[in-house]
Design an enzyme around this catalytic site. Structure first.
Site, PDB file in Angstrom:
ATOM      1  N   MET A  13     134.193  21.759  22.124  1.00  0.00           N
ATOM      2  CA  MET A  13     133.896  20.858  22.831  1.00  0.00           C
ATOM      3  C   MET A  13     134.532  19.365  22.460  1.00  0.00           C
ATOM      4  O   MET A  13     134.453  18.256  22.907  1.00  0.00           O
ATOM      5  CB  MET A  13     132.336  20.438  23.010  1.00  0.00           C
ATOM      6  CG  MET A  13     131.429  21.477  23.763  1.00  0.00           C
ATOM      7  SD  MET A  13     130.095  21.154  24.568  1.00  0.00           S
ATOM      8  CE  MET A  13     129.017  20.260  23.315  1.00  0.00           C
ATOM      9  N   HIS A  33     135.800  23.199  12.851  1.00  0.00           N
ATOM     10  CA  HIS A  33     136.494  23.733  13.943  1.00  0.00           C
ATOM     11  C   HIS A  33     137.930  24.429  13.539  1.00  0.00           C
ATOM     12  O   HIS A  33     138.228  25.450  13.890  1.00  0.00           O
ATOM     13  CB  HIS A  33     137.008  22.718  15.009  1.00  0.00           C
ATOM     14  CG  HIS A  33     135.644  22.085  15.563  1.00  0.00           C
ATOM     15  ND1 HIS A  33     135.244  20.790  15.406  1.00  0.00           N
ATOM     16  CD2 HIS A  33     134.691  22.637  16.727  1.00  0.00           C
ATOM     17  CE1 HIS A  33     134.198  20.719  16.033  1.00  0.00           C
ATOM     18  NE2 HIS A  33     133.773  21.794  16.964  1.00  0.00           N
TER      19      HIS A  33
HETATM   20  O1  PAF Z   1     129.533  25.326  20.275  1.00  0.00           O
HETATM   21  C1  PAF Z   1     130.167  24.726  21.254  1.00  0.00           C
HETATM   22  O2  PAF Z   1     130.969  23.884  20.935  1.00  0.00           O
HETATM   23  C2  PAF Z   1     129.663  24.910  22.435  1.00  0.00           C
HETATM   24  O3  PAF Z   1     128.397  25.147  22.761  1.00  0.00           O
HETATM   25  C3  PAF Z   1     130.826  25.723  23.081  1.00  0.00           C
HETATM   26  C4  PAF Z   1     130.558  27.183  22.568  1.00  0.00           C
HETATM   27  C5  PAF Z   1     132.147  25.487  23.046  1.00  0.00           C
HETATM   28  C6  PAF Z   1     130.302  26.038  24.526  1.00  0.00           C
HETATM   29  O4  PAF Z   1     130.344  24.714  25.560  1.00  0.00           O
END
Ligand code: PAF
EC number: 6.3.2.1
Length: 291
Positions: free
Chosen positions: A36, A43
């Site tokens: 997100m 990430h």
């Molecule tokens: O973990 C996240 O950032 C969100 O839940 C995802 C998997 C991108 C779905 O919107």
């Protein structure tokens, strides 16, 4: 003097499902990391983990309205587009899928994916009703977009969202999706706080106390492995400790890693996970610890 340096090819950015599918045609099997945005080192470690697992690395950035309840932070969720693009480019991501809301949900999304009620009814699903249906629906749609051309590939999800990882694995298995789900370890700050986009909501004083959640989980896990441990009493004690430190806890609990059910009999090391969710100064944080 001559210099030689390796120039990383530019990351390609697409916004629509049609453009994504066209960009991936003939590129082999994707290794995909959905996000997100508001990217942090956690990430980026998932992107690094994903890269060797496919022929083309794909990340997505989409703040998914469907997984936020009306009182939650959809509107204020941090959006840091340029920094995210720079970070993904530096991490060697080949392709970024960044749909606008109208690209992913051109009509109201009335057809949704409902997770298994047992898994959905506990922990995060219990405290955030509708959250996992929102996650599953968007992930199914992202998978349809990303894996359409290749017919399958790999997706990497962080263990930080432990129950989400389990729900997605279950969805993939139940719908026989040809996608390998790989788990990424949780990245932590120097003091042990799990990295999260929501850490940015904390002021300096709250940030210095935020590690208390992972400390509570560590203490709970250690105590759970003592002979004769009474898990219910230990969980109640962990909740009281956090509460005395000024937190409002939703849960602090020990579960089986395999299905997140409460352990039956003496807790067995190597099969368990301590999970917690609690609010500090209004910011809801989650964390977990396998032990
Ligand atoms: O973990 C996240 O950032 C969100 O839940 C995802 C998997 C991108 C779905 O919107």
């Amino acid at each position: 003097m001559t210099y030689s340096r390796r120039i990383r090819p530019s990351m390609h950015i697409v916004h629509t499902i049609a453009d994504l599918r066209a960009a991936l045609a003939g590129r082999g099997r994707p290794a995909f990391v959905p996000t997100m945005g508001n990217l942090h080192a956690g990430h980026l470690s998932l992107v690094a983990q994903a890269r060797p697992l496919g022929d083309v690395s794909v990340a997505s950035i989409f703040v998914n309205r469907l997984q936020f309840a009306p009182h939650e932070d959809f509107d204020s969720y941090p959006r840091t587009w340029q920094a995210d693009c720079d970070a993904l480019q530096a991490a060697g991501c080949d392709l970024l899928f960044a749909p606008r809301e109208s690209d992913l949900y051109p009509q109201p999304q009335t057809f949704t994916v409902q997770p298994d009620p047992q898994l959905d009814g506990m922990l995060e699903g219990h405290f955030r009703p509708g959250f996992f249906a929102g996650v599953c629906t968007v992930v199914m749609k992202l998978f349809s977009a990303v894996f359409f051309a290749s017919g399958g590939g790999t997706a990497v999800f962080g263990k930080k969202d432990y129950q989400q990882l389990m729900v997605i694995r279950h969805m993939v298995q139940q719908f026989a999706l040809p996608i390998a789900i790989v788990a990424g370890e949780t990245a932590r700050a120097g003091d042990g706080l799990a990295l999260s986009s929501r850490n940015g909501y904390l002021d300096a004083a709250a940030r210095s106390r935020a590690v208390q959640l992972s400390q509570a989980l560590r203490a709970l896990a250690d105590a759970a492995l003592q002979p004769g441990a009474d898990l219910a009493a230990l969980e109640a004690h962990a909740l009281q400790t956090l509460s005395a430190q000024g937190w409002e806890a939703d849960y602090l609990t020990v579960r089986e890693r395999s299905d997140l059910s409460p352990p039956v009999g003496a807790p067995q090391a190597g099969q368990l996970v301590a999970l917690g969710a609690a609010r500090l100064d209004g910011t809801r944080l989650i964390d977990n610890l396998e032990f």
